[in-house]
Design a protein around this motif. Sequence first.
Motif, PDB file in Angstrom:
ATOM      1  N   PHE A   1       0.882  -1.159   0.000  1.00 54.14           N
ATOM      2  CA  PHE A   1       0.000   0.000   0.000  1.00 54.14           C
ATOM      3  C   PHE A   1       0.917   1.205   0.000  1.00 54.14           C
TER       4      PHE A   1
ATOM      5  N   LEU B   1       4.257   1.108   1.895  1.00 59.80           N
ATOM      6  CA  LEU B   1       4.197   0.061   2.917  1.00 59.80           C
ATOM      7  C   LEU B   1       4.106  -1.315   2.271  1.00 59.80           C
TER       8      LEU B   1
ATOM      9  N   VAL C   1       3.360  -4.952   2.377  1.00 54.70           N
ATOM     10  CA  VAL C   1       2.563  -5.783   3.276  1.00 54.70           C
ATOM     11  C   VAL C   1       2.791  -7.272   3.010  1.00 54.70           C
TER      12      VAL C   1
ATOM     13  N   PRO D   1       0.573 -12.717  13.809  1.00 53.35           N
ATOM     14  CA  PRO D   1       0.241 -11.530  14.592  1.00 53.35           C
ATOM     15  C   PRO D   1      -0.584 -10.536  13.794  1.00 53.35           C
ATOM     16  N   SER D   2      -1.288  -9.678  14.498  1.00 53.36           N
ATOM     17  CA  SER D   2      -2.091  -8.638  13.889  1.00 53.36           C
ATOM     18  C   SER D   2      -1.192  -7.722  13.049  1.00 53.36           C
ATOM     19  N   GLY D   3      -1.654  -7.385  11.868  1.00 57.65           N
ATOM     20  CA  GLY D   3      -0.884  -6.508  11.000  1.00 57.65           C
ATOM     21  C   GLY D   3       0.132  -7.222  10.145  1.00 57.65           C
ATOM     22  N   SER D   4       0.149  -8.557  10.198  1.00 60.75           N
ATOM     23  CA  SER D   4       1.167  -9.280   9.430  1.00 60.75           C
ATOM     24  C   SER D   4       0.731  -9.496   7.977  1.00 60.75           C
ATOM     25  N   GLY D   5      -0.467  -9.083   7.637  1.00 58.51           N
ATOM     26  CA  GLY D   5      -0.894  -9.147   6.234  1.00 58.51           C
ATOM     27  C   GLY D   5      -1.843 -10.291   5.920  1.00 58.51           C
ATOM     28  N   LYS D   6      -2.437 -10.893   6.935  1.00 59.69           N
ATOM     29  CA  LYS D   6      -3.323 -12.035   6.702  1.00 59.69           C
ATOM     30  C   LYS D   6      -4.572 -11.625   5.906  1.00 59.69           C
ATOM     31  N   SER D   7      -5.205 -10.539   6.351  1.00 59.42           N
ATOM     32  CA  SER D   7      -6.405 -10.091   5.637  1.00 59.42           C
ATOM     33  C   SER D   7      -6.063  -9.710   4.204  1.00 59.42           C
ATOM     34  N   THR D   8      -4.970  -8.992   4.047  1.00 62.25           N
ATOM     35  CA  THR D   8      -4.559  -8.572   2.712  1.00 62.25           C
ATOM     36  C   THR D   8      -4.362  -9.783   1.813  1.00 62.25           C
TER      37      THR D   8
HETATM   38  N1  ADP Z   1      -6.276  -0.385   2.311  1.00 62.26           N
HETATM   39  C1  ADP Z   1      -5.127  -0.225   2.987  1.00 62.26           C
HETATM   40  N2  ADP Z   1      -4.389   0.884   2.818  1.00 62.26           N
HETATM   41  C2  ADP Z   1      -3.220   1.058   3.471  1.00 62.26           C
HETATM   42  N3  ADP Z   1      -2.706   0.172   4.327  1.00 62.26           N
HETATM   43  C3  ADP Z   1      -3.387  -0.960   4.552  1.00 62.26           C
HETATM   44  C4  ADP Z   1      -4.640  -1.210   3.901  1.00 62.26           C
HETATM   45  N4  ADP Z   1      -5.081  -2.418   4.315  1.00 62.26           N
HETATM   46  C5  ADP Z   1      -4.162  -2.899   5.173  1.00 62.26           C
HETATM   47  N5  ADP Z   1      -3.144  -2.029   5.324  1.00 62.26           N
HETATM   48  C6  ADP Z   1      -1.956  -2.223   6.160  1.00 62.26           C
HETATM   49  O1  ADP Z   1      -1.388  -3.452   5.793  1.00 62.26           O
HETATM   50  C7  ADP Z   1      -0.886  -4.117   6.923  1.00 62.26           C
HETATM   51  C8  ADP Z   1      -1.464  -5.523   6.999  1.00 62.26           C
HETATM   52  O2  ADP Z   1      -2.840  -5.426   7.272  1.00 62.26           O
HETATM   53  P1  ADP Z   1      -3.774  -6.691   7.328  1.00 62.26           P
HETATM   54  O3  ADP Z   1      -3.635  -7.469   6.076  1.00 62.26           O
HETATM   55  O4  ADP Z   1      -5.137  -6.201   7.663  1.00 62.26           O
HETATM   56  O5  ADP Z   1      -3.152  -7.486   8.543  1.00 62.26           O
HETATM   57  P2  ADP Z   1      -3.799  -8.618   9.452  1.00 62.26           P
HETATM   58  O6  ADP Z   1      -5.080  -9.056   8.828  1.00 62.26           O
HETATM   59  O7  ADP Z   1      -2.762  -9.696   9.491  1.00 62.26           O
HETATM   60  O8  ADP Z   1      -4.006  -8.024  10.789  1.00 62.26           O
HETATM   61  C9  ADP Z   1      -1.231  -3.261   8.135  1.00 62.26           C
HETATM   62  O9  ADP Z   1      -0.081  -2.510   8.456  1.00 62.26           O
HETATM   63  C10 ADP Z   1      -2.299  -2.360   7.627  1.00 62.26           C
HETATM   64  O10 ADP Z   1      -2.273  -1.130   8.275  1.00 62.26           O
END
Ligand code: ADP
Lengths: 251, 251
Positions: free
Chosen positions: A22, A25, A27, A46-53
């Motif tokens: 992003f 950043l 990810v 861990p939270s923020g490791s990019g799982k959702s992404t």
């Molecule tokens: N749409 C976005 N724009 C900018 N940064 C993002 C966006 N979505 C996620 N991030 C960043 O990407 C990183 C990984 O997020 P995410 O995939 O949600 O992690 P997780 O699900 O493992 O907690 C985080 O630092 C988050 O702030």
Amino acid sequence: MNGNGWTPDRPIVSLKDVHKSFGSLQVLKGISLDVMKGEVVCIIGPSGSGKSTLIRCINALNDIQQGSITVEGQEVHDPKLDKLALRKKVGMVFQQYNLFPHKTALQNVMMAPLLVLKRNREEVERRARALLAKVRLQGKEDSYPGELSGGQQQRVAIARSLAMNPGVMLFDEVTAALDPETVKEVLVTIKELAGEGMTCILVTHEMGFARELADRIYFTDKGVIVEHGPPATFFDRAKDPRTREFLSQIL
Amino acid sequence: MLDAFAQFFRDLAADAPRWNFIFFYSEKQAGMVLSGLWMTIQLAAACLLFSVAIGIAGAAMQGAHSRLLRALVAGYIQFFRNTPPFVQLLFFYFALGRLTPTYSPDGWLEVPIVSNVGWAIISLSFFAGAFNVEIFRAGVEAVPKSTQEAAHSLGFTRLQTYRYIVLPLALRVSIPALNNNLVNLVKTTTQAFVIAVPELLYESITIWNDYPSAQNPMMLVLFVIYLALVGLVVMGMNRWERAMRIPGYGG
Ligand SMILES: Nc1ncnc2c1ncn2[C@@H]1O[C@H](COP(=O)(O)OP(=O)(O)O)[C@@H](O)[C@H]1O
Ligand SMILES: [Mg+2]
């Protein structure tokens, strides 16, 4: 079955060296993973490791900068991709349920088959009722999401995804927003699905669930896959110190 | 009975020269008030409809990919929101009206294809529409991205997502602000007076120019009728708001 010549002996979902940022950043920094049809794969980290992404890239809610993702042999990030065809194959359930608040449970489940698949209403309604019964929501067909508990809403969301007959289901921390009592009812639903042979990719913090159900577990940290393996090996004989530290905190 | 009623006001006009309720005993003026009222109602209803349509279309265009389209809508809003509707009416009728073609129904008279009533509807609709775009835009922005993503992940197209998810939810958020703007619109129809649209104010002034003794009664009539008209609009909007209320959702 499929124009790409995909056959079930090849991975139904395949990620190769996926990079995603992003802005500046980074990810995802080179994620590779294969999922076979009928497998249940859990992603923890861990939270923020990019799982959702990671999971969102699989149905093209996020784009990627490098690498490749295929679903049933179809390249997800091909600019010529018919996103509709992809989304028919991939169902997604979100942490916050994301139901349509102005539609009843039944309507939530019926909408996509009616609008997207253009199926006949009677057939769609019959199937929607059956799906709601399957997730144990008989009698809640005419309730609005705001009238349902979190666990009930999440099960509607699962039924809504299933109504599209997907080949793969993605679950992104679907129990994280629920009360402890209702977590179980959702997990039971997912377990039944997995038992029926549905391919599932789950991001989860429910370690007991992952251990019981997963064929393989992937541990992600800071955008890379640190370690993966079947639950027994993973939980009891993790090699990487980062994995061991994470597990010691969470278990 | 009716004769007694008319006679009462005829006597009153003779006794109190500033209170000539001429429309209560003279058919001609009664007809003028009624036809003015009918014109006002038509004008308000047409502008209401078109301005809401403009608002919805404009808000949709503001979400478009095309930068040109978005700039166009932004320019439109600036112009119509920041200039007096009175001047807009004059501009539409005199400047644009002169440029539009005419036709000749009897071979003698040249009739413009857009009448002054037509210009009033166009001008006032665009005026109120500019506010409606902003109102709906705020409503659209209040719809969570995640709800839209759920629709996308089910295979909804952008248009379907807008039509079935975003718009119905945005409308509900917009109703109170829309209510205000539509009330303003009903009152602003009086300004069509300036291009001789025979609406209620125009007819009333015509009557009191002919009969200065009827000025006070005419003003009374104007206040009473506009109070009633606006009351009707507010009542309709409140009823709509109630009908749109989703069980268990919002306030
Ligand atoms: N749409 C976005 N724009 C900018 N940064 C993002 C966006 N979505 C996620 N991030 C960043 O990407 C990183 C990984 O997020 P995410 O995939 O949600 O992690 P997780 O699900 O493992 O907690 C985080 O630092 C988050 O702030
Ligand atoms: Mg997440």
